[in-house]
Design a protein around this motif. Structure first.
Motif, PDB file in Angstrom:
ATOM      1  N   ARG A   1       0.820  -1.196   0.000  1.00  0.00           N
ATOM      2  CA  ARG A   1       0.000   0.000   0.000  1.00  0.00           C
ATOM      3  C   ARG A   1       0.867   1.264   0.000  1.00  0.00           C
ATOM      4  O   ARG A   1       0.650   2.195  -0.781  1.00  0.00           O
ATOM      5  CB  ARG A   1      -0.915  -0.010   1.224  1.00  0.00           C
ATOM      6  N   LEU A   2       1.864   1.276   0.892  1.00  0.00           N
ATOM      7  CA  LEU A   2       2.725   2.450   0.976  1.00  0.00           C
ATOM      8  C   LEU A   2       3.519   2.650  -0.316  1.00  0.00           C
ATOM      9  O   LEU A   2       3.679   3.760  -0.798  1.00  0.00           O
ATOM     10  CB  LEU A   2       3.674   2.326   2.171  1.00  0.00           C
ATOM     11  N   ALA A   3       4.006   1.537  -0.874  1.00  0.00           N
ATOM     12  CA  ALA A   3       4.785   1.628  -2.108  1.00  0.00           C
ATOM     13  C   ALA A   3       3.916   2.158  -3.248  1.00  0.00           C
ATOM     14  O   ALA A   3       4.355   2.979  -4.056  1.00  0.00           O
ATOM     15  CB  ALA A   3       5.368   0.266  -2.464  1.00  0.00           C
ATOM     16  N   GLU A   4       2.676   1.697  -3.284  1.00  0.00           N
ATOM     17  CA  GLU A   4       1.764   2.175  -4.331  1.00  0.00           C
ATOM     18  C   GLU A   4       1.498   3.667  -4.153  1.00  0.00           C
ATOM     19  O   GLU A   4       1.448   4.415  -5.117  1.00  0.00           O
ATOM     20  CB  GLU A   4       0.445   1.395  -4.273  1.00  0.00           C
ATOM     21  N   GLN A   5       1.317   4.082  -2.903  1.00  0.00           N
ATOM     22  CA  GLN A   5       1.046   5.496  -2.655  1.00  0.00           C
ATOM     23  C   GLN A   5       2.227   6.369  -3.059  1.00  0.00           C
ATOM     24  O   GLN A   5       2.052   7.508  -3.467  1.00  0.00           O
ATOM     25  CB  GLN A   5       0.721   5.712  -1.177  1.00  0.00           C
ATOM     26  N   GLN A   6       3.424   5.796  -2.909  1.00  0.00           N
ATOM     27  CA  GLN A   6       4.615   6.541  -3.326  1.00  0.00           C
ATOM     28  C   GLN A   6       4.819   6.475  -4.833  1.00  0.00           C
ATOM     29  O   GLN A   6       5.753   7.043  -5.353  1.00  0.00           O
ATOM     30  CB  GLN A   6       5.844   5.979  -2.614  1.00  0.00           C
ATOM     31  N   LYS A   7       3.961   5.725  -5.503  1.00  0.00           N
ATOM     32  CA  LYS A   7       3.969   5.603  -6.952  1.00  0.00           C
ATOM     33  C   LYS A   7       5.276   5.020  -7.488  1.00  0.00           C
ATOM     34  O   LYS A   7       5.784   5.403  -8.540  1.00  0.00           O
ATOM     35  CB  LYS A   7       3.653   6.945  -7.607  1.00  0.00           C
ATOM     36  N   PHE A   8       5.837   4.080  -6.712  1.00  0.00           N
ATOM     37  CA  PHE A   8       7.028   3.381  -7.200  1.00  0.00           C
ATOM     38  C   PHE A   8       6.601   2.487  -8.361  1.00  0.00           C
ATOM     39  O   PHE A   8       5.644   1.714  -8.217  1.00  0.00           O
ATOM     40  CB  PHE A   8       7.652   2.538  -6.086  1.00  0.00           C
ATOM     41  N   PRO A   9       7.292   2.548  -9.483  1.00  0.00           N
ATOM     42  CA  PRO A   9       6.824   1.838 -10.675  1.00  0.00           C
ATOM     43  C   PRO A   9       6.882   0.314 -10.554  1.00  0.00           C
ATOM     44  O   PRO A   9       6.025  -0.376 -11.066  1.00  0.00           O
ATOM     45  CB  PRO A   9       7.761   2.305 -11.787  1.00  0.00           C
ATOM     46  N   VAL A  10       7.913  -0.209  -9.887  1.00  0.00           N
ATOM     47  CA  VAL A  10       8.072  -1.659  -9.821  1.00  0.00           C
ATOM     48  C   VAL A  10       8.220  -2.072  -8.362  1.00  0.00           C
ATOM     49  O   VAL A  10       8.957  -1.452  -7.599  1.00  0.00           O
ATOM     50  CB  VAL A  10       9.320  -2.120 -10.605  1.00  0.00           C
ATOM     51  N   ILE A  11       7.498  -3.113  -7.978  1.00  0.00           N
ATOM     52  CA  ILE A  11       7.617  -3.643  -6.623  1.00  0.00           C
ATOM     53  C   ILE A  11       8.142  -5.068  -6.714  1.00  0.00           C
ATOM     54  O   ILE A  11       7.606  -5.889  -7.464  1.00  0.00           O
ATOM     55  CB  ILE A  11       6.248  -3.622  -5.922  1.00  0.00           C
ATOM     56  N   CYS A  12       9.220  -5.334  -5.974  1.00  0.00           N
ATOM     57  CA  CYS A  12       9.751  -6.693  -5.919  1.00  0.00           C
ATOM     58  C   CYS A  12       9.495  -7.255  -4.535  1.00  0.00           C
ATOM     59  O   CYS A  12       9.972  -6.715  -3.541  1.00  0.00           O
ATOM     60  CB  CYS A  12      11.259  -6.699  -6.177  1.00  0.00           C
ATOM     61  N   VAL A  13       8.712  -8.310  -4.468  1.00  0.00           N
ATOM     62  CA  VAL A  13       8.443  -8.964  -3.197  1.00  0.00           C
ATOM     63  C   VAL A  13       9.412 -10.135  -3.044  1.00  0.00           C
ATOM     64  O   VAL A  13       9.590 -10.917  -3.978  1.00  0.00           O
ATOM     65  CB  VAL A  13       6.988  -9.465  -3.152  1.00  0.00           C
ATOM     66  N   VAL A  14      10.052 -10.213  -1.868  1.00  0.00           N
ATOM     67  CA  VAL A  14      10.964 -11.333  -1.625  1.00  0.00           C
ATOM     68  C   VAL A  14      10.628 -11.997  -0.291  1.00  0.00           C
ATOM     69  O   VAL A  14      10.475 -11.336   0.730  1.00  0.00           O
ATOM     70  CB  VAL A  14      12.447 -10.891  -1.652  1.00  0.00           C
ATOM     71  N   GLY A  15      10.469 -13.294  -0.331  1.00  0.00           N
ATOM     72  CA  GLY A  15      10.185 -14.072   0.868  1.00  0.00           C
ATOM     73  C   GLY A  15      10.958 -15.386   0.804  1.00  0.00           C
ATOM     74  O   GLY A  15      11.989 -15.465   0.134  1.00  0.00           O
ATOM     75  N   ALA A  16      10.423 -16.370   1.473  1.00  0.00           N
ATOM     76  CA  ALA A  16      11.129 -17.649   1.555  1.00  0.00           C
ATOM     77  C   ALA A  16      11.356 -18.257   0.175  1.00  0.00           C
ATOM     78  O   ALA A  16      12.458 -18.662  -0.172  1.00  0.00           O
ATOM     79  CB  ALA A  16      10.322 -18.609   2.431  1.00  0.00           C
ATOM     80  N   LYS A  17      10.273 -18.278  -0.608  1.00  0.00           N
ATOM     81  CA  LYS A  17      10.370 -18.876  -1.941  1.00  0.00           C
ATOM     82  C   LYS A  17      11.476 -18.222  -2.764  1.00  0.00           C
ATOM     83  O   LYS A  17      12.319 -18.884  -3.370  1.00  0.00           O
ATOM     84  CB  LYS A  17       9.036 -18.678  -2.686  1.00  0.00           C
ATOM     85  N   GLU A  18      11.436 -16.892  -2.762  1.00  0.00           N
ATOM     86  CA  GLU A  18      12.378 -16.154  -3.605  1.00  0.00           C
ATOM     87  C   GLU A  18      13.812 -16.352  -3.134  1.00  0.00           C
ATOM     88  O   GLU A  18      14.725 -16.544  -3.948  1.00  0.00           O
ATOM     89  CB  GLU A  18      12.015 -14.659  -3.614  1.00  0.00           C
ATOM     90  N   ALA A  19      14.004 -16.265  -1.793  1.00  0.00           N
ATOM     91  CA  ALA A  19      15.363 -16.402  -1.267  1.00  0.00           C
ATOM     92  C   ALA A  19      15.926 -17.769  -1.615  1.00  0.00           C
ATOM     93  O   ALA A  19      17.098 -17.901  -1.967  1.00  0.00           O
ATOM     94  CB  ALA A  19      15.350 -16.184   0.246  1.00  0.00           C
ATOM     95  N   GLU A  20      15.077 -18.774  -1.524  1.00  0.00           N
ATOM     96  CA  GLU A  20      15.515 -20.138  -1.799  1.00  0.00           C
ATOM     97  C   GLU A  20      15.886 -20.338  -3.263  1.00  0.00           C
ATOM     98  O   GLU A  20      16.897 -20.954  -3.592  1.00  0.00           O
ATOM     99  CB  GLU A  20      14.371 -21.097  -1.463  1.00  0.00           C
ATOM    100  N   THR A  21      15.043 -19.816  -4.149  1.00  0.00           N
ATOM    101  CA  THR A  21      15.243 -20.058  -5.582  1.00  0.00           C
ATOM    102  C   THR A  21      15.978 -18.923  -6.280  1.00  0.00           C
ATOM    103  O   THR A  21      16.137 -18.925  -7.497  1.00  0.00           O
ATOM    104  CB  THR A  21      13.883 -20.252  -6.275  1.00  0.00           C
ATOM    105  N   HIS A  22      16.395 -17.946  -5.468  1.00  0.00           N
ATOM    106  CA  HIS A  22      17.145 -16.833  -6.046  1.00  0.00           C
ATOM    107  C   HIS A  22      16.305 -16.093  -7.108  1.00  0.00           C
ATOM    108  O   HIS A  22      16.752 -15.850  -8.227  1.00  0.00           O
ATOM    109  CB  HIS A  22      18.445 -17.330  -6.670  1.00  0.00           C
TER     110      HIS A  22
END
Length: 586
Positions: free
Chosen positions: A532-553
């Motif tokens: 929500r905050l990132a959208e309000q700041q109008k950042f064009p790209v959001i990268c979400v990183v969690g367990a899955k991402e960290a594991e699979t790079h």
RNA sequence: GCCCCCUUAGCUCAGCGGUAGAGCAACUGAUUUGUAAUCAGUAGGUCGGCGGUUCAAAUCCGUCAGGGGGCUCCA
């Protein structure tokens, strides 16, 4: 008769129809106001681009915004009992007698200036007003009205004259159209670059320096991205960059003519007991650079650009966010050429201007050619040659344009560029001005093929106008959703929880190494909040990183516009993709 | 510069003669979160500055500064 035709023939959807509609509305407004303020003296009440106004001398009992509702009520009550607008031709004597008896010196003054046999009154019910028309047949179609604002306006726009109260209003054939208009106004307010500047943390203004913007880190990223792009573009287009001092001797400004004509807008100072001035324009500095060498006709045209920081003393009352400031950076350039080269230079400038505006999506533009004014310098032949060159350049590039006869500067003709933003508001950005004066004043020369010295023509030109103002326009045009290549923050990296901050840091390092501007949200919040905050700041790209991402790079990418997610994008692929997408346009 | 309006916590705003409020942000704690707002607590303002009226002023008056809407001019 014909006075009612425009609206009835062309209807609400034509500008002419709207003008007639609003002009008639102005009469009803005046009638409403007179019934509530019997002492008010009417002056003029024309239609404008969005609505109409009436300038009124209330003689000390002007309404306030609290009174809008009752004026609107009265207006609608009058409109609900439609009256015909009846045109009456009157003699000057009759007209004068009518207003003298009312003690309305403004109308008297207007009538005195009108030709004898062309004075008409318009009557609607018991209301009579001096007016050339045309009007609606009757006031029936006027069904909705909104008083917009009150403002001070000098009689005939001259500050030596008494100040009148201008009542701005807008009317419509039905309530739905008014609601639509109000919605548009709210949309415009939402896009206000002054709010966006705060919300996106780009710049600020303070009483310690009224009219002088303070640029914050994110604002500087934007400003620099814009300047880097423009610089690269100009260097590819045969320009060279210069930079000239901000403070120069008063003597220089006397020689350039600015001291004489522009002194009120300049700041002065003293150095070693000698008078100096802060530059309001870059041209004199440019001519000094020009003079450091002897120029051959073979060297021309010489195109020198400067991102010149200029200071101008603007009246305190006109300062408006980034749109009107006291210090700004022009994307200025001066082209020195022979009279024969004017046309080809203008042609390439017109192409450049089109490219630049296309880049930002300003596809709707207007071009105005301003020709020789009454007071001018230089020979008639030179003016004719220059005006012809400008015209044939415009024609050969195939751009439609309008002529403003006599509206050029005393030192040369000019072309102005106006764009419309997504809300169809008009903004003047670029300008191309020929100058026959400055080269003479500064004794500029080039050696012609005949071996003799000649005076070059100087072309002043700005494409964006000023970077500050352009950023303001661009913010409102895009509602703050800047294109990727200009975004201060291009990628927001959101770890799903604190456990993944380390991996987020790794992602950020990869991005940064690829010159991608990114930030990590390390706060102890749930992902939804971070999004929500990132959208309000109008950042064009959001990268979400969690367990899955960290594991699979990998990263999960959320796109601002589509609000869609793509999961499991390999990190290197994501970096590459974003890096390519963030390349500035050519 | 002139006319009208506005200025209360970092931000958005309520209160409009009788001892300064809310939401968000910040900080602390709990929570370790998967695609547009987790919960609880703490702290934060001499109500733009200066004068005045009043027993009492954020609230009324004056003045200065800044901001907004216009006028003039322009990028």
């Amino acid at each position: 008769m014909g006075h009612a035709t425009e609206f009835h023939l062309k209807g609400w959807d034509s500008p002419e129809g709207k003008f007639v509609f609003w002009h008639s509305s102005a009469h009803i407004l005046a009638e409403a106001i007179l019934s509530l303020y019997p002492h008010a003296k009417l002056t003029i009440g024309p239609p404008i681009e969005n609505g109409f106004y009436y300038d009124i001398d209330f003689e000390g009992e002007a309404p306030s915004s609290d009174d809008f509702a009752r004026i609107e009520e009265k207006f609608l009550a009058l409109a609900a009992q439609p009256e015909y607008f009846i045109r009456k031709k009157v003699s000057q004597q009759e007209a004068l007698a009518y207003y003298e008896q009312q003690g309305n010196r403004y109308k008297v003054e207007l009538i005195r200036e009108l030709p004898e046999n062309e004075i008409t009154f318009y009557e609607s019910g018991s209301f009579v007003d001096l007016c050339k028309g045309p009007h609606l047949w009757h006031s029936g179609p006027i069904r909705a009205v909104k008083i917009l604002s009150l403002a001070g306006a000098y009689w005939r726009g001259d500050s030596r004259n008494p100040q009148l109260t201008r009542v701005y209003a807008i009317s419509f054939p039905d309530q739905a159209l008014l609601d639509e208009y109000i919605h548009l106004m709210e949309e415009a307010a939402r896009r206000d670059h002054r709010h966006l500047g705060k919300q996106l943390d780009l710049f600020s203004f303070h009483e310690e320096g009224p009219g002088f913007p303070f640029w914050h880190p994110k604002g500087m990223r934007l400003l620099n991205a814009l300047q880097d792009w423009m610089r690269a573009k100009l260097l590819r287009n045969g320009y060279e960059e210069i930079r000239t001092p901000i403070i120069l001797t008063q003597q220089l400004w006397e020689r350039s003519g600015h001291y004489e004509n522009y002194r009120e807008n300049m700041y002065f100072t003293e150095i070693d007991e000698q008078p100096y001035a802060v530059k309001p324009m870059n041209c004199p500095g440019s001519t000094i650079v020009y003079r450091t060498q002897i120029h051959s006709y073979r060297d021309l045209p010489l195109r020198l650009f400067e991102f010149g920081l200029v200071h101008r003393h603007e009246l305190s009352g006109v300062l408006t966010g980034l749109f009107r400031v006291r210090a700004f950076t022009q994307d200025d350039a001066h082209i020195y050429c022979t009279p024969e080269q004017i046309e080809s230079e203008i042609i390439s400038l017109l192409r450049l201007v089109s490219e630049v505006y296309d880049t930002f999506g300003f596809t709707e533009r207007e071009i105005y050619l301003s020709t020789r004014p009454e007071k001018y310098i230089g020979s008639l032949e030179l003016w004719a040659q220059a005006e012809n060159a400008l015209q044939s350049a415009l024609q050969s590039v195939g751009l439609p344009y309008q002529i403003n006869p006599g509206d050029g500067a005393f030192y040369g003709p000019k072309i102005d560029f106006i764009v419309r933003d997504t809300l169809r508001r008009r903004w003047q950005l670029g300008t191309i001005q020929l100058d026959f004066s400055m080269p003479k004043r500064f004794g500029l020369e080039y050696i012609g093929s005949d071996g003799q010295p000649h005076t070059p023509v100087m072309i002043h030109r700005a494409l964006l106008g000023s970077f500050e103002r352009f950023i303001g326009v661009l913010l409102e045009h895009t509602a703050g959703e800047l294109p990727l290549w200009l975004s201060p923050v291009q990628v927001a990296i959101l770890p799903v929880s604190e456990k993944f901050i380390a991996y987020a840091g790794h992602v950020a390092d990869q991005m940064t190494a690829a010159n991608i501007r990114c930030i990590i949200d390390k706060s102890d919040e749930k992902l939804g909040k971070k999004i929500r905050l990132a959208e309000q700041q109008k950042f064009p790209v959001i990268c979400v990183v969690g367990a899955k991402e960290a594991e699979t790079h990998t990263v999960s990418i959320r796109d601002r516009r589509s609000r869609t997610q793509t999961e499991g994008v390999p990190l290197s692929e994501a970096v590459n993709h974003i890096r390519m997408a963030a390349q500035p346009p050519v």
